[in-house]
Motif scaffolding. Structure first.
Motif, PDB file in Angstrom:
ATOM      1  N   ARG A 214       0.857  -1.185   0.000  1.00  0.00           N
ATOM      2  CA  ARG A 214       0.000   0.000   0.000  1.00  0.00           C
ATOM      3  C   ARG A 214       0.896   1.240   0.000  1.00  0.00           C
ATOM      4  N   ILE A 215       0.614   2.161  -0.900  1.00  0.00           N
ATOM      5  CA  ILE A 215       1.451   3.343  -1.042  1.00  0.00           C
ATOM      6  C   ILE A 215       0.606   4.586  -0.758  1.00  0.00           C
ATOM      7  N   PRO A 216       0.891   5.337   0.304  1.00  0.00           N
ATOM      8  CA  PRO A 216       0.188   6.609   0.518  1.00  0.00           C
ATOM      9  C   PRO A 216       0.324   7.492  -0.719  1.00  0.00           C
ATOM     10  N   PHE A 217      -0.736   8.196  -1.067  1.00  0.00           N
ATOM     11  CA  PHE A 217      -0.728   8.932  -2.321  1.00  0.00           C
ATOM     12  C   PHE A 217       0.412   9.941  -2.394  1.00  0.00           C
ATOM     13  N   ALA A 218       0.752  10.532  -1.275  1.00  0.00           N
ATOM     14  CA  ALA A 218       1.843  11.517  -1.259  1.00  0.00           C
ATOM     15  C   ALA A 218       3.177  10.908  -1.647  1.00  0.00           C
ATOM     16  N   ASP A 219       3.297   9.575  -1.506  1.00  0.00           N
ATOM     17  CA  ASP A 219       4.559   8.900  -1.812  1.00  0.00           C
ATOM     18  C   ASP A 219       4.536   8.189  -3.163  1.00  0.00           C
ATOM     19  N   PHE A 220       3.437   8.269  -3.874  1.00  0.00           N
ATOM     20  CA  PHE A 220       3.329   7.507  -5.119  1.00  0.00           C
ATOM     21  C   PHE A 220       4.105   8.166  -6.258  1.00  0.00           C
TER      22      PHE A 220
ATOM     23  N   VAL B 140       1.208  20.830   0.912  1.00  0.00           N
ATOM     24  CA  VAL B 140       2.121  21.262   1.979  1.00  0.00           C
ATOM     25  C   VAL B 140       1.356  21.172   3.296  1.00  0.00           C
ATOM     26  N   ALA B 141       1.695  20.179   4.108  1.00  0.00           N
ATOM     27  CA  ALA B 141       0.968  19.942   5.360  1.00  0.00           C
ATOM     28  C   ALA B 141       1.045  21.143   6.289  1.00  0.00           C
ATOM     29  N   GLU B 142       2.162  21.841   6.282  1.00  0.00           N
ATOM     30  CA  GLU B 142       2.326  23.001   7.164  1.00  0.00           C
ATOM     31  C   GLU B 142       1.265  24.063   6.880  1.00  0.00           C
ATOM     32  N   ALA B 143       0.967  24.266   5.606  1.00  0.00           N
ATOM     33  CA  ALA B 143      -0.044  25.266   5.238  1.00  0.00           C
ATOM     34  C   ALA B 143      -1.426  24.838   5.706  1.00  0.00           C
ATOM     35  N   GLU B 144      -1.720  23.545   5.564  1.00  0.00           N
ATOM     36  CA  GLU B 144      -3.028  23.054   6.001  1.00  0.00           C
ATOM     37  C   GLU B 144      -3.178  23.166   7.514  1.00  0.00           C
ATOM     38  N   GLU B 145      -2.121  22.825   8.230  1.00  0.00           N
ATOM     39  CA  GLU B 145      -2.164  22.936   9.692  1.00  0.00           C
ATOM     40  C   GLU B 145      -2.338  24.377  10.137  1.00  0.00           C
ATOM     41  N   SER B 146      -1.749  25.296   9.385  1.00  0.00           N
ATOM     42  CA  SER B 146      -1.807  26.707   9.774  1.00  0.00           C
ATOM     43  C   SER B 146      -3.223  27.275   9.700  1.00  0.00           C
TER      44      SER B 146
ATOM     45  N   ALA C 100       1.008  31.557   0.813  1.00  0.00           N
ATOM     46  CA  ALA C 100       2.415  31.958   0.897  1.00  0.00           C
ATOM     47  C   ALA C 100       3.283  30.791   1.360  1.00  0.00           C
ATOM     48  N   VAL C 101       2.754  29.955   2.248  1.00  0.00           N
ATOM     49  CA  VAL C 101       3.493  28.783   2.709  1.00  0.00           C
ATOM     50  C   VAL C 101       3.580  27.744   1.595  1.00  0.00           C
ATOM     51  N   ILE C 102       2.471  27.522   0.917  1.00  0.00           N
ATOM     52  CA  ILE C 102       2.443  26.527  -0.163  1.00  0.00           C
ATOM     53  C   ILE C 102       3.410  26.901  -1.280  1.00  0.00           C
ATOM     54  N   LEU C 103       3.522  28.172  -1.574  1.00  0.00           N
ATOM     55  CA  LEU C 103       4.333  28.638  -2.696  1.00  0.00           C
ATOM     56  C   LEU C 103       5.741  29.052  -2.283  1.00  0.00           C
ATOM     57  N   ARG C 104       6.094  28.771  -1.056  1.00  0.00           N
ATOM     58  CA  ARG C 104       7.450  29.093  -0.594  1.00  0.00           C
ATOM     59  C   ARG C 104       8.472  28.366  -1.478  1.00  0.00           C
ATOM     60  N   GLY C 105       9.418  29.098  -1.996  1.00  0.00           N
ATOM     61  CA  GLY C 105      10.442  28.509  -2.852  1.00  0.00           C
ATOM     62  C   GLY C 105      10.037  28.386  -4.317  1.00  0.00           C
ATOM     63  N   ALA C 106       8.857  28.880  -4.671  1.00  0.00           N
ATOM     64  CA  ALA C 106       8.420  28.812  -6.075  1.00  0.00           C
ATOM     65  C   ALA C 106       9.382  29.599  -6.955  1.00  0.00           C
ATOM     66  N   LYS C 107       9.661  29.040  -8.126  1.00  0.00           N
ATOM     67  CA  LYS C 107      10.588  29.669  -9.067  1.00  0.00           C
ATOM     68  C   LYS C 107       9.980  29.656 -10.459  1.00  0.00           C
ATOM     69  N   GLY C 108       9.874  30.820 -11.048  1.00  0.00           N
ATOM     70  CA  GLY C 108       9.372  30.914 -12.406  1.00  0.00           C
ATOM     71  C   GLY C 108      10.505  30.955 -13.424  1.00  0.00           C
ATOM     72  N   TYR C 109      10.156  30.664 -14.664  1.00  0.00           N
ATOM     73  CA  TYR C 109      11.100  30.743 -15.778  1.00  0.00           C
ATOM     74  C   TYR C 109      10.604  31.820 -16.738  1.00  0.00           C
TER      75      TYR C 109
ATOM     76  N   ILE D 260     -12.239  26.957  10.561  1.00  0.00           N
ATOM     77  CA  ILE D 260     -11.714  25.772   9.889  1.00  0.00           C
ATOM     78  C   ILE D 260     -11.233  24.760  10.917  1.00  0.00           C
ATOM     79  N   LYS D 261     -11.835  23.564  10.919  1.00  0.00           N
ATOM     80  CA  LYS D 261     -11.397  22.474  11.787  1.00  0.00           C
ATOM     81  C   LYS D 261     -10.352  21.603  11.094  1.00  0.00           C
ATOM     82  N   ASP D 262     -10.469  21.449   9.781  1.00  0.00           N
ATOM     83  CA  ASP D 262      -9.509  20.672   9.010  1.00  0.00           C
ATOM     84  C   ASP D 262      -9.488  21.239   7.592  1.00  0.00           C
ATOM     85  N   ALA D 263      -8.343  21.125   6.943  1.00  0.00           N
ATOM     86  CA  ALA D 263      -8.202  21.678   5.590  1.00  0.00           C
ATOM     87  C   ALA D 263      -7.267  20.809   4.775  1.00  0.00           C
ATOM     88  N   ARG D 264      -7.599  20.683   3.513  1.00  0.00           N
ATOM     89  CA  ARG D 264      -6.732  20.025   2.540  1.00  0.00           C
ATOM     90  C   ARG D 264      -6.638  20.918   1.310  1.00  0.00           C
ATOM     91  N   ILE D 265      -5.433  21.134   0.834  1.00  0.00           N
ATOM     92  CA  ILE D 265      -5.211  21.928  -0.375  1.00  0.00           C
ATOM     93  C   ILE D 265      -4.156  21.221  -1.213  1.00  0.00           C
TER      94      ILE D 265
END
Length: 339
Positions: free
Chosen positions: A187-193, A273-279, A295-304, A256-261
């Motif tokens: 069984r593979i958690p989706f985040a690890d697939f 990004v679990a940190e953003a959902e927890e926040s 802002a947490v989800i897009l931390r480190g985003a780099k455009g071309y 918000i009691k729980d969030a998924r993005i």
């Protein structure tokens, strides 16, 4: 002319043995992506193993923990319109229906959807260097026309994105992928697939050769009360996402009691990004709070050169979709969210 052998497997063990014995063998079910890459001379299977008749892979059933199991051979269309998916996992239904065309959804299978190859135009161009197609040859997209390419999780070897809409919904729901192979079941958690490109962009996922997806498990929590899927693309019909967002919320009033993005169109895999959902937990569902999560989800985003716009687009999409999730009725045709 591409000559190949064809074998109809009657059970998963036979299918696995046949593919494991030949490094140039491939499973085939709907074939909607395999045939594409074959026509472009990107893959030349010597043996096709037909898995359409495997038992226990063609149904949607309830699991003992109150979730649902999607057989790998259930079509995308049958999944999206299944009464239990529409009522308990409407986020997944919306994500599936945002992808491809009706004709393709009628053929494509749930297991196959997870195994799509990138739609990077350089990947499909045999005259262009592509580390995903020919490891070590280079990445033409980095200094080329990269409008559709990654802003997160990319590497110096590849900036391709994963194209599936269904998988963005599955990522948000924290699904689990069930596979069987030469070494048994796992069984593979989706985040690890799916994988990020790193220095091996030719590997899209963590399946081993000969492993077969048999089903996908959805957890009991489906966020059926507050959800939204937003897909931003260059045209409304039959186009891949520039940015897509799957949002599921559990609310107590406006708190918000729980969030998924989860995001699509921005990385080599669905991006969470679990940190953003927890926040977001314990905070009001407001544009300001969704902006902080973005802002947490897009931390480190780099455009071309041609896709830097995606960073701001993704931020706005996260905020808009968060507010849409507080009003699922806003997703009906012609309706507008309060934001």
């Amino acid at each position: 002319m591409n000559n190949f052998a064809f074998l109809r497997a009657e059970n998963a063990d036979d299918a696995v043995r046949a593919v494991n014995a030949n490094t140039h063998a491939a499973f085939i079910a709907g074939g909607t992506n395999l045939i594409d890459i074959w026509k472009y001379n990107l893959r030349h299977p010597e043996l096709l193993v037909d898995i359409n008749h495997l038992p226990d892979c063609s149904a949607i059933t309830e699991t003992v923990d109150g979730g649902l199991r999607l057989g790998a051979l259930v079509t995308n269309a049958d999944t999206a319109y299944h009464p239990l998916i529409e009522s308990r996992y409407p986020l997944l239904s919306k994500a599936i229906l945002a992808g491809a065309s009706a004709q393709i959804r009628n053929m494509a299978t749930d297991g196959g959807n997870l195994l799509q190859r990138t739609r990077c135009y350089y990947f499909y161009d045999a005259n262009a260097p592509c580390n995903k197609r020919v490891p070590g040859s280079g990445c033409a997209a980095i200094n080329g026309y990269n409008r559709i390419h990654a802003i997160l999780g990319a590497s110096e070897h590849c900036i391709a994105v994963f194209p599936s809409d269904m998988c963005v919904g599955l990522a948000a729901l924290a699904a689990v992928v069930n596979v069987t192979g030469p070494n048994g079941e796992r069984r593979i958690p989706f985040a690890d697939f799916h994988r990020l490109p790193g220095d091996q962009p030719d590997l899209d996922n963590n399946l081993q050769h000969g492993e077969l997806i048999t089903s996908i498990d959805l957890p009991p929590k489906g966020f059926e009360q507050n959800y939204s899927y937003l897909k931003l693309r260059d045209r409304q019909s039959y186009a891949f996402a520039l940015v897509s967002v799957a949002t599921g919320l559990e609310l107590d009033g406006d708190v918000i009691k729980d969030a998924r993005i989860a995001l699509g169109g921005v990385a080599h895999k669905p991006w969470r990004v679990a940190e953003a959902e927890e926040s977001l937990k314990g905070k009001a569902a407001t544009p300001e709070n969704f902006a902080e999560a973005a802002a947490v989800i897009l931390r480190g985003a780099k455009g071309y050169e041609h896709n830097s716009f995606k960073i701001e687009l993704a931020k706005r999409a996260i905020i808009r979709n968060g507010m849409m999730a507080t009003e699922p009725e806003s997703q009906r045709p012609g309706a507008k969210p309060s934001l």
